[in-house]
Design a protein around this motif. Structure first.
Motif, PDB file in Angstrom:
ATOM      1  N   ARG A   1     -13.391  -6.581 -14.069  1.00  0.00           N
ATOM      2  CA  ARG A   1     -12.850  -6.726 -12.730  1.00  0.00           C
ATOM      3  C   ARG A   1     -12.298  -5.434 -12.160  1.00  0.00           C
ATOM      4  O   ARG A   1     -12.396  -5.196 -10.971  1.00  0.00           O
ATOM      5  CB  ARG A   1     -11.734  -7.777 -12.735  1.00  0.00           C
ATOM      6  N   THR A   2     -11.692  -4.585 -12.992  1.00  0.00           N
ATOM      7  CA  THR A   2     -11.114  -3.362 -12.426  1.00  0.00           C
ATOM      8  C   THR A   2     -12.212  -2.449 -11.906  1.00  0.00           C
ATOM      9  O   THR A   2     -12.112  -1.939 -10.806  1.00  0.00           O
ATOM     10  CB  THR A   2     -10.249  -2.605 -13.458  1.00  0.00           C
ATOM     11  N   GLY A   3     -13.268  -2.287 -12.672  1.00  0.00           N
ATOM     12  CA  GLY A   3     -14.360  -1.418 -12.229  1.00  0.00           C
ATOM     13  C   GLY A   3     -15.013  -1.953 -10.966  1.00  0.00           C
ATOM     14  O   GLY A   3     -15.540  -1.194 -10.159  1.00  0.00           O
ATOM     15  N   ILE A   4     -14.927  -3.262 -10.821  1.00  0.00           N
ATOM     16  CA  ILE A   4     -15.583  -3.947  -9.721  1.00  0.00           C
ATOM     17  C   ILE A   4     -14.988  -3.565  -8.368  1.00  0.00           C
ATOM     18  O   ILE A   4     -15.618  -3.759  -7.329  1.00  0.00           O
ATOM     19  CB  ILE A   4     -15.499  -5.485  -9.990  1.00  0.00           C
ATOM     20  N   ALA A   5     -13.769  -2.989  -8.347  1.00  0.00           N
ATOM     21  CA  ALA A   5     -13.161  -2.592  -7.073  1.00  0.00           C
ATOM     22  C   ALA A   5     -14.038  -1.573  -6.351  1.00  0.00           C
ATOM     23  O   ALA A   5     -14.115  -1.583  -5.127  1.00  0.00           O
ATOM     24  CB  ALA A   5     -11.757  -2.034  -7.304  1.00  0.00           C
ATOM     25  N   ALA A   6     -14.708  -0.678  -7.107  1.00  0.00           N
ATOM     26  CA  ALA A   6     -15.699   0.256  -6.553  1.00  0.00           C
ATOM     27  C   ALA A   6     -15.195   1.036  -5.350  1.00  0.00           C
ATOM     28  O   ALA A   6     -15.908   1.237  -4.371  1.00  0.00           O
ATOM     29  CB  ALA A   6     -16.982  -0.496  -6.194  1.00  0.00           C
ATOM     30  N   VAL A   7     -13.947   1.492  -5.431  1.00  0.00           N
ATOM     31  CA  VAL A   7     -13.319   2.138  -4.277  1.00  0.00           C
ATOM     32  C   VAL A   7     -14.062   3.397  -3.830  1.00  0.00           C
ATOM     33  O   VAL A   7     -14.376   3.557  -2.648  1.00  0.00           O
ATOM     34  CB  VAL A   7     -11.851   2.494  -4.597  1.00  0.00           C
ATOM     35  N   ALA A   8     -14.360   4.271  -4.779  1.00  0.00           N
ATOM     36  CA  ALA A   8     -14.958   5.551  -4.404  1.00  0.00           C
ATOM     37  C   ALA A   8     -16.315   5.342  -3.729  1.00  0.00           C
ATOM     38  O   ALA A   8     -16.631   5.969  -2.718  1.00  0.00           O
ATOM     39  CB  ALA A   8     -15.101   6.445  -5.638  1.00  0.00           C
ATOM     40  N   ARG A   9     -17.117   4.416  -4.280  1.00  0.00           N
ATOM     41  CA  ARG A   9     -18.430   4.157  -3.686  1.00  0.00           C
ATOM     42  C   ARG A   9     -18.298   3.524  -2.307  1.00  0.00           C
ATOM     43  O   ARG A   9     -19.082   3.813  -1.399  1.00  0.00           O
ATOM     44  CB  ARG A   9     -19.256   3.250  -4.595  1.00  0.00           C
ATOM     45  N   SER A  10     -17.313   2.665  -2.156  1.00  0.00           N
ATOM     46  CA  SER A  10     -17.130   2.042  -0.851  1.00  0.00           C
ATOM     47  C   SER A  10     -16.672   3.066   0.196  1.00  0.00           C
ATOM     48  O   SER A  10     -17.058   2.984   1.357  1.00  0.00           O
ATOM     49  CB  SER A  10     -16.129   0.888  -0.941  1.00  0.00           C
TER      50      SER A  10
ATOM     51  N   LEU B   1      -8.127  -6.932  -7.300  1.00  0.00           N
ATOM     52  CA  LEU B   1      -9.055  -5.818  -7.055  1.00  0.00           C
ATOM     53  C   LEU B   1     -10.480  -6.338  -6.931  1.00  0.00           C
ATOM     54  O   LEU B   1     -11.266  -5.851  -6.126  1.00  0.00           O
ATOM     55  CB  LEU B   1      -8.969  -4.794  -8.193  1.00  0.00           C
ATOM     56  N   LYS B   2     -10.802  -7.328  -7.737  1.00  0.00           N
ATOM     57  CA  LYS B   2     -12.158  -7.901  -7.681  1.00  0.00           C
ATOM     58  C   LYS B   2     -12.378  -8.580  -6.326  1.00  0.00           C
ATOM     59  O   LYS B   2     -13.397  -8.382  -5.673  1.00  0.00           O
ATOM     60  CB  LYS B   2     -12.362  -8.886  -8.827  1.00  0.00           C
ATOM     61  N   ILE B   3     -11.423  -9.388  -5.910  1.00  0.00           N
ATOM     62  CA  ILE B   3     -11.586 -10.140  -4.662  1.00  0.00           C
ATOM     63  C   ILE B   3     -11.738  -9.173  -3.486  1.00  0.00           C
ATOM     64  O   ILE B   3     -12.711  -9.236  -2.717  1.00  0.00           O
ATOM     65  CB  ILE B   3     -10.387 -11.084  -4.408  1.00  0.00           C
ATOM     66  N   LYS B   4     -10.787  -8.258  -3.350  1.00  0.00           N
ATOM     67  CA  LYS B   4     -10.803  -7.369  -2.184  1.00  0.00           C
ATOM     68  C   LYS B   4     -11.961  -6.368  -2.265  1.00  0.00           C
ATOM     69  O   LYS B   4     -12.598  -6.053  -1.263  1.00  0.00           O
ATOM     70  CB  LYS B   4      -9.458  -6.651  -2.045  1.00  0.00           C
ATOM     71  N   GLY B   5     -12.205  -5.868  -3.481  1.00  0.00           N
ATOM     72  CA  GLY B   5     -13.289  -4.901  -3.651  1.00  0.00           C
ATOM     73  C   GLY B   5     -14.642  -5.493  -3.294  1.00  0.00           C
ATOM     74  O   GLY B   5     -15.460  -4.873  -2.607  1.00  0.00           O
ATOM     75  N   SER B   6     -14.882  -6.722  -3.729  1.00  0.00           N
ATOM     76  CA  SER B   6     -16.182  -7.348  -3.479  1.00  0.00           C
ATOM     77  C   SER B   6     -16.340  -7.691  -2.000  1.00  0.00           C
ATOM     78  O   SER B   6     -17.416  -7.536  -1.423  1.00  0.00           O
ATOM     79  CB  SER B   6     -16.335  -8.596  -4.345  1.00  0.00           C
ATOM     80  N   GLU B   7     -15.263  -8.126  -1.376  1.00  0.00           N
ATOM     81  CA  GLU B   7     -15.344  -8.430   0.057  1.00  0.00           C
ATOM     82  C   GLU B   7     -15.668  -7.170   0.860  1.00  0.00           C
ATOM     83  O   GLU B   7     -16.455  -7.212   1.807  1.00  0.00           O
ATOM     84  CB  GLU B   7     -14.012  -9.021   0.551  1.00  0.00           C
ATOM     85  N   ILE B   8     -15.045  -6.074   0.466  1.00  0.00           N
ATOM     86  CA  ILE B   8     -15.272  -4.823   1.189  1.00  0.00           C
ATOM     87  C   ILE B   8     -16.713  -4.340   0.998  1.00  0.00           C
ATOM     88  O   ILE B   8     -17.370  -3.912   1.949  1.00  0.00           O
ATOM     89  CB  ILE B   8     -14.238  -3.760   0.749  1.00  0.00           C
TER      90      ILE B   8
END
Lengths: 379, 397
Positions: free
Chosen positions: B245-254, B319-326
């Motif tokens: 789940r933490t990696g799933i946030a994918a902030v840098a790629r987003s 992080l998973k919820i917000k990251g995936s939505e973004i």
């Protein structure tokens, strides 16, 4: 990059939190608000003299603890947790912020008095026609010998009935919303010609409409350059905006906690309503808004000393997010409580009222989205 | 608290930036730019370069092959990888089974499996979901029956990403049909070349072959390929999901994704003006960007907590919820931005096919990517399941 608090910061939080737990329970707060002055001035004195809290964000040379924006943020968050009606935002963040920025004799004279709890400053900036535009001013300060003469009307000046000083924005030149010609003054609140109409606000504070009628003010009341005050005003309002977001973190945290507690003990259909998935997911969404508010407030607090354009974009991003979070968490706290939530009886409704006023304070979400877009989304 | 990088951190940023610039494979770059599907070798070429440098598993403990980087260095690393548009490394070995093996495995298992994960010699896949067990994962029915030093495994797994390339898979199987659901599950490593393993493709909405069905018929699995105790596999499964789940946030790629949307919106015309001048579209971008900042700082706060000794806990569900939505909103805006040219169906270049596809380059994959990205709120525990986890584990309701 580092996201940890220092020991001193942890100590400030713990000390304040313990003090407020003792002094600011729901009943005591209600009594303060209902009293003749609408506050308990003894608490302000205690914050200053017993806890040393009012000096946390000032330099050691001025008698403070050497902190800054982070200390303001964590104090505002704790004040938010008890929906305190102390004039910390106006006196320390806005008044103190302006004085720290200009420095010099006036800072040396007034800051120690702030730290000692001897002054209360109110920020007289809003005008009926100006909405959130800080430069849209009709209040004028005309040069008159060594001083100025102040005329105009300032609206909804929080903490003005308690104030020893007023921090006033006025035009020394220019017109409309021009940047040039805007000046900032720190004046005695009891000068002849200052007429106040005092009233309580919906969120428990006291405020005033202030009319300046040919008020003679001394030349040394001017903070910063004459007619060049707008950048300074924008800076302190940004600092105050983030402080209000920090307060919102405390307020929404308690709205969420209170909702959880209530849902656990409220039985319907033979079970606590906290067992219903539709309410569980709503409370998770509230939790996520609270956490994101904390994240945005941390981000913006850490960016307050960046160059103006970066600072403004960060502050607007923060306020846009936090304003929406305050609305979401507040409305859903009331909805989850049901009928009891819209009475005066429980604390939850009072937190909701403060959260609702925070939404618009120093600019609504729309206002801050606009400012963010102007700064970051050039075509 | 402070945001600025220290001089050492700035030097590190320079070092990784130059490393990427000097070592990222040229041919991989052109495959990406032209919009081809990436082959197994494409993925592995970059993997092997990082493995050789010793930077393939920054999050692992140093004793198992990690880099020993601080949270800030890892943050810098992911920012630089995203900024340079590097292909991701496959998470199944590095982020999923690797941490399970070094946390729960025996010394022999660590010695046997970790080197292949690091080098890229072993490609891993994940055997969790079954046709009848999606969100209710613990109801899984794939059965493993003990027979001497082996288990005999029978059952069917599905949504197995990249199983068509896999050498190994990690599987959740039922070893005690009589125990309470979570208590009868074991965690097995299965050689995908074992007799009785069949992989069948599932084609998704964008036309991709990404996921598969995996059939297991009388597959013999040596007992020493079980991680942790028999019937305690759920412990490994939960641990792995929190890591995933933490990696799933994918902030840098987003962040990179948002920059690309802005670029498209500056290029695409909306009548006489660029699309970015449209107040409604602009507001969607600013909302996205601000939400992404909130996610970024939530992750940074969570990493700081991790550095202070708190492991990735249930709050990683946030992080998973917000990251995936973004991630989904980015693909949604990209498709909206390209207007008419979202419609032409781009099948990729065939052999010897030199004709340029219809529409601007950035439009070719807008719709397939949008369709494909619907997966992010479903996989890794759907976002509804994540809310259940937060409600139970964080809020205590």
């Amino acid at each position: 990059m580092d996201f940890s608090y220092t020991e001193t910061q942890d100590m400030i939080r713990e000390t304040l939190s313990r003090f407020l737990a003792d002094t600011y329970d729901f009943d005591s707060r209600g009594k303060m608000i209902a009293s003749a002055t609408g506050r308990d001035a003894g608490i302000w004195k205690a914050l200053a003299q017993d806890l040393g809290m009012l000096g946390a964000s000032f330099s050691e040379e001025h008698g403070g603890l050497g902190g800054g924006h982070l200390e303001n943020a964590l104090i505002m968050e704790e004040l938010g947790k008890v929906i305190a009606i102390e004039p910390y935002l106006q006196t320390v963040v806005l008044g103190g912020g302006a004085l720290k920025a200009v420095g010099g004799a006036i800072a040396d004279a007034v800051i120690p008095e702030i730290i000692g709890g001897n002054v209360v400053i109110a920020f007289a900036y809003a005008e009926p026609q100006g909405r959130y535009n800080l430069a849209n001013l009709r209040t004028t300060a005309k040069k008159d010998g060594a001083g100025y003469v102040l005329n105009g009307h300032k609206g909804v000046v929080y903490a003005a009935p308690w104030a020893s000083h007023l921090l006033v924005t006025a035009r020394t030149g220019g017109s409309g919303s021009e940047a040039a010609g805007v000046s900032l003054f720190l004046i005695d609140a009891n000068l002849p010609g200052i007429v106040r109409r005092d009233y309580p606000t919906v969120d428990g504070f006291q405020a005033s409409e202030i009319y300046f009628e040919n008020v003679a003010i001394p030349g040394d009341a001017l903070l910063g350059g004459e007619g060049a005050g707008l950048p300074l005003i924008e800076q302190i309002v940004d600092e105050a905006t983030v402080a209000v977001c920090a307060e919102a973190c405390g307020v929404t945290f308690k709205l969420h906690q209170g909702t959880l507690e209530y849902a656990r003990q409220r039985n319907q259909f033979g079970q606590p309503i906290s067992r219903f998935q539709v309410l569980q997911h709503r409370m998770v969404d509230m939790f996520m808004e609270v956490e994101q508010s904390k994240s945005m407030t941390t981000m913006a607090t850490l960016k307050l000393d960046l160059p103006a354009a970066e600072r403004m974009a960060a502050v607007s991003a923060c306020k846009a997010k936090v304003s929406r979070a305050a609305k979401f968490v507040g409305q859903n706290a009331i909805q989850t409580h049901g009928g009891i939530g819209i009475t005066q009886e429980l604390a939850i409704g009072h937190y909701f009222k403060r959260a609702t006023m925070i939404e618009g304070q120093f600019g609504s979400a729309d206002h801050h989205f606009d400012r963010f877009e102007k700064l970051t989304l050039a075509e | 608290m402070q945001l600025e990088f220290s001089p050492e951190e700035i030097a590190f940023q320079q070092e990784v930036r130059s490393f990427i610039a000097e070592n990222y494979p040229e041919n991989l770059r052109s495959v990406q730019d032209e919009g081809h599907d990436l082959s197994k070798e494409d993925f592995l070429s970059w993997h092997r370069i990082l493995a050789k440098k010793g930077w393939i598993a920054p999050a692992w403990p140093v004793e198992y092959g990690g880099t020993g980087w601080t949270a800030t260095q890892r943050f810098i690393w992911s920012e630089e990888l995203a900024a340079a548009d590097c292909v991701g490394t496959m998470p199944f070995g590095l982020s999923m089974v690797g941490p399970v093996i070094y946390t729960f495995g025996t010394p022999e298992q660590k010695a046997r499996f970790l080197p292949g994960i690091l080098s890229g010699d072993d490609w891993w896949c994940q055997g969790y979901s079954e046709p009848g067990s999606g969100s209710d994962l613990a109801s899984l029915r794939t059965k493993a029956v003990r027979d001497g030093d082996d288990y005999i495994v029978n059952g069917q797994k599905t949504w197995t990403t990249m199983a068509q390339h896999a050498d190994w898979g990690f599987f959740l199987v039922r070893t005690d049909p009589d125990a309470k659901q979570q208590e009868g599950i074991s965690f097995l490593l299965i050689d995908m070349k074992s007799p009785g393993v069949t992989v069948r493709p599932i084609i998704t909405l964008g036309g991709e072959h990404e996921v598969n069905e995996v059939w297991l018929e009388e597959v013999r699995v040596p007992v020493d390929q079980r991680i942790y105790e028999e019937n305690k596999g759920w412990t490994c499964a939960k641990f792995l999901l929190a890591h995933e789940r933490t990696g799933i946030a994918a902030v840098a790629r987003s962040k990179r994704g948002v920059e690309k949307i802005k670029q498209i919106a500056r290029t695409e015309m909306d009548g006489d003006k660029p699309l970015l001048a449209n107040a409604f579209f602009k507001r969607k971008i600013s909302e996205l960007e601000i939400d992404l900042t909130a996610l970024e700082f939530t992750e940074l706060r969570s990493l700081a907590g991790e550095a202070a000794g708190k492991g990735p806990g249930p709050e990683s569900s946030l992080l998973k919820i917000k990251g995936s939505e973004i991630q989904q909103r980015i693909t949604e805006l990209a498709l909206e931005a390209v207007g008419h040219y979202g419609a032409p169906y781009f099948r990729g270049f065939g052999e010897g096919d030199n004709e340029h596809p219809i529409g601007p380059d950035y439009a070719h994959r807008a719709a397939p990517t949008y369709f494909n990205t619907r997966k992010t709120t479903i996989y890794g525990g759907s976002n509804e399941i994540q809310r259940n986890i937060i409600a139970k584990m964080v809020l205590g309701i």
